[in-house]
Design a protein around this motif. Structure first.
Motif, short mmCIF file in Angstrom:
data_model
loop_
_atom_site.label_atom_id
_atom_site.label_comp_id
_atom_site.label_asym_id
_atom_site.label_seq_id
_atom_site.Cartn_x
_atom_site.Cartn_y
_atom_site.Cartn_z
N ARG A 1 0.83 -1.21 0.00
CA ARG A 1 0.00 0.00 0.00
C ARG A 1 0.86 1.26 0.00
N ARG A 2 1.94 1.24 0.79
CA ARG A 2 2.82 2.40 0.85
C ARG A 2 3.45 2.65 -0.51
N HIS A 3 3.86 1.58 -1.19
CA HIS A 3 4.55 1.71 -2.47
C HIS A 3 3.61 2.17 -3.58
N LEU A 4 2.30 1.82 -3.47
CA LEU A 4 1.34 2.17 -4.51
C LEU A 4 0.58 3.47 -4.21
N ALA A 5 0.93 4.14 -3.13
CA ALA A 5 0.14 5.29 -2.68
C ALA A 5 0.04 6.38 -3.74
N ALA A 6 1.10 6.60 -4.50
CA ALA A 6 1.07 7.65 -5.51
C ALA A 6 0.15 7.29 -6.68
N LEU A 7 0.07 6.01 -7.00
CA LEU A 7 -0.77 5.56 -8.12
C LEU A 7 -2.22 5.35 -7.71
N ASP A 8 -2.42 4.79 -6.52
CA ASP A 8 -3.78 4.47 -6.08
C ASP A 8 -3.83 4.56 -4.55
N PRO A 9 -4.10 5.74 -4.00
CA PRO A 9 -4.13 5.87 -2.54
C PRO A 9 -5.28 5.09 -1.93
N VAL A 10 -4.95 4.22 -0.97
CA VAL A 10 -5.92 3.43 -0.22
C VAL A 10 -5.62 3.63 1.26
N PHE A 11 -6.66 3.92 2.04
CA PHE A 11 -6.42 4.04 3.47
C PHE A 11 -5.92 2.72 4.02
N ALA A 12 -4.78 2.75 4.71
CA ALA A 12 -4.20 1.56 5.30
C ALA A 12 -3.44 1.97 6.55
N ALA A 13 -3.51 1.11 7.57
CA ALA A 13 -2.85 1.40 8.84
C ALA A 13 -2.63 0.10 9.58
N ASP A 14 -1.82 0.15 10.65
CA ASP A 14 -1.75 -1.03 11.49
C ASP A 14 -3.08 -1.19 12.23
N ALA A 15 -3.34 -2.38 12.69
CA ALA A 15 -4.68 -2.70 13.21
C ALA A 15 -5.02 -1.97 14.49
N ASP A 16 -4.02 -1.41 15.17
CA ASP A 16 -4.29 -0.63 16.38
C ASP A 16 -4.60 0.82 16.05
N LEU A 17 -4.50 1.19 14.78
CA LEU A 17 -4.78 2.55 14.32
C LEU A 17 -3.88 3.57 15.01
N THR A 18 -2.66 3.18 15.30
CA THR A 18 -1.73 4.09 15.95
C THR A 18 -1.26 5.16 14.97
N GLY A 19 -1.01 6.34 15.50
CA GLY A 19 -0.48 7.43 14.69
C GLY A 19 -1.52 8.20 13.91
N LEU A 20 -2.81 7.87 14.07
CA LEU A 20 -3.85 8.59 13.34
C LEU A 20 -4.31 9.81 14.14
N ALA A 21 -4.81 10.81 13.43
CA ALA A 21 -5.20 12.06 14.09
C ALA A 21 -6.39 11.87 15.04
N GLY A 22 -7.28 10.97 14.69
CA GLY A 22 -8.45 10.75 15.54
C GLY A 22 -9.42 9.81 14.87
N PRO A 23 -10.48 9.38 15.58
CA PRO A 23 -11.41 8.39 15.02
C PRO A 23 -12.14 8.88 13.78
N ASP A 24 -12.28 10.20 13.63
CA ASP A 24 -12.99 10.72 12.46
C ASP A 24 -12.23 10.51 11.17
N THR A 25 -10.93 10.19 11.28
CA THR A 25 -10.11 9.99 10.08
C THR A 25 -10.19 8.56 9.56
N VAL A 26 -10.91 7.69 10.26
CA VAL A 26 -10.96 6.27 9.89
C VAL A 26 -12.20 6.03 9.02
N PRO A 27 -12.01 5.60 7.77
CA PRO A 27 -13.14 5.46 6.84
C PRO A 27 -13.80 4.08 6.91
#
Length: 387
Positions: free
Chosen positions: A111-137
């Motif tokens: 996902r990180r490598h393809l972000a420029a071609l096709d951005p997909v929300f992806a994160a570790d399962a604990d959702l660490t490092g995100l700004a807040g719950p409203d950012t989770v789609p």
């Protein structure tokens, strides 16, 4: 003076039909001397009477130490693509780029490598490092970062469901988990073969999966690659995929094609046998030949009819007491084959993954209606009983 046969180092983990009935017979037909490296030598000894060497095949250094002087190093295992690629590179042999093998296996890196071609929300399962719950789609797909066979893959709709599923999975396994945004659409596969210079599209399957929250493949029907396939080829190129066989799963929705996952090996669950029969080509030999440094054949294979692979799924826990034996028949104008994936006497535990397959029905015929009717007749004429 006799010319010595080329030697193939085949790297394998668990026993699979693709290796036992596909690649090993193909190697024999090519006259290759095969050394099978595996961490499960006793299992392979039951199906292969050639040279078997026990070693830790997850470590490229062990493969190098035990490979001898090979002309090719090959694996069809999801788990072993990177160590096999590193070992091939050590010997200066044709092979996959180990970076591409790593990117395709590790879903977070992909996902990180393809972000420029096709951005997909992806994160570790604990959702660490995100700004807040409203950012989770939500909804999200929760999955092991390097998982296979739809194992422990769930659709989750909110934070509470994510936490519950995460705890459920971690009670069984400790490897890292990731979440990705759910990508709606019709699921397809793309089957490709490359020689390092050119990549050829062999074909595509349209896939039916089980209802949420699970993602079990139930039926694959051969179909022309959708018009959006070019976008998928662009993404495979960005990942560095272009050597040997590759099986890519993607969805098409509102004219947009998006990668679900990339398996840098030939398609499994007996669909490889179906594809070889439908195209009428020595598929396994062609794959091995590119690992020997040969270019792709000039002839572009064309499908000869319609084809379906339909699985028989376990519907309960228990012991399989009745099931058909391996079968190949002709039903009207349809060639039909059944290959079991569980034997009578096996204990079955429902996992909601591809491990629930009891067997696969493969059928090739002149049109979709005749193929579907032949598959239905085969199911009606046979019994699978779990007691």
């Amino acid at each position: 003076m006799a010319v010595a046969a080329a030697s193939l180092c085949l790297v394998a983990g668990k026993v699979t039909d693709s290796v036992t009935y596909g690649f090993l017979p193909a190697a024999a037909r090519l006259g290759l001397e095969v050394t099978l490296l595996t961490d499960r030598p006793a299992d392979h000894a039951g199906v292969f009477d050639g040279e078997i060497v026990a070693c830790d095949v997850t470590d490229h250094r062990e493969i190098v130490a035990h490979a001898g002087r090979p002309q090719a190093i090959f694996t069809n295992s999801d788990w072993l693509q990177m160590p096999a690629a590193l070992a091939a590179d050590y010997f200066g042999l044709p092979g996959k780029d180990w970076r591409a093998a790593l990117r395709t296996k590790n879903k977070a890196l992909m996902r990180r490598h393809l972000a420029a071609l096709d951005p997909v929300f992806a994160a570790d399962a604990d959702l660490t490092g995100l700004a807040g719950p409203d950012t989770v789609p939500y909804p999200l797909v929760l999955k092991p970062r390097e998982g296979v066979a739809s194992e422990d893959v769930f659709l989750v709709h909110d934070a509470d469901e994510l936490a519950a599923r995460r705890a459920e999975i971690r009670a069984r396994r400790s490897d890292p988990l990731v979440v990705e945004e759910y990508l709606p659409g019709q699921l397809h596969t793309l089957e490709t073969l490359g020689d390092g210079d050119a990549t050829r599209v062999l074909g595509s399957f349209r896939t039916r999966i089980s209802p949420p929250p699970h993602f079990v493949e139930e039926r694959l029907e051969w179909a022309p690659p959708p018009p959006e396939t070019g976008r998928i080829l662009d993404q495979l190129g960005a990942l560095g995929v272009g050597f040997g066989a590759c099986h890519t799963e993607f969805v098409v929705h509102e004219g947009r094609a998006r990668v679900i996952e990339v398996n840098y090996r030939v398609i499994g669950d007996h669909c490889d046998f179906l594809m070889a029969d439908l195209l009428g080509v020595p598929l396994y030999e062609q794959i091995l030949r590119v690992h020997l440094g040969e270019p792709l054949p000039r002839e572009v294979p064309r499908p000869r009819g319609c084809a379906v692979a339909e699985v028989v799924l376990a519907d309960r826990d228990g012991r399989l007491t009745e099931a058909p034996e391996p079968t190949e028949i002709t039903d009207g104008g349809v060639r039909l084959a059944y290959r079991p994936q569980r034997a009578k006497g096996d204990d079955v535990e429902i996992t909601h993954t591809n491990r629930d397959y009891l067997g696969t029905i493969r059928a090739i015929g002149p049109d979709a209606a005749q193929v579907a009717a032949a598959v239905a007749r085969f199911r009606a004429a046979h019994t699978w009983t779990i007691a």
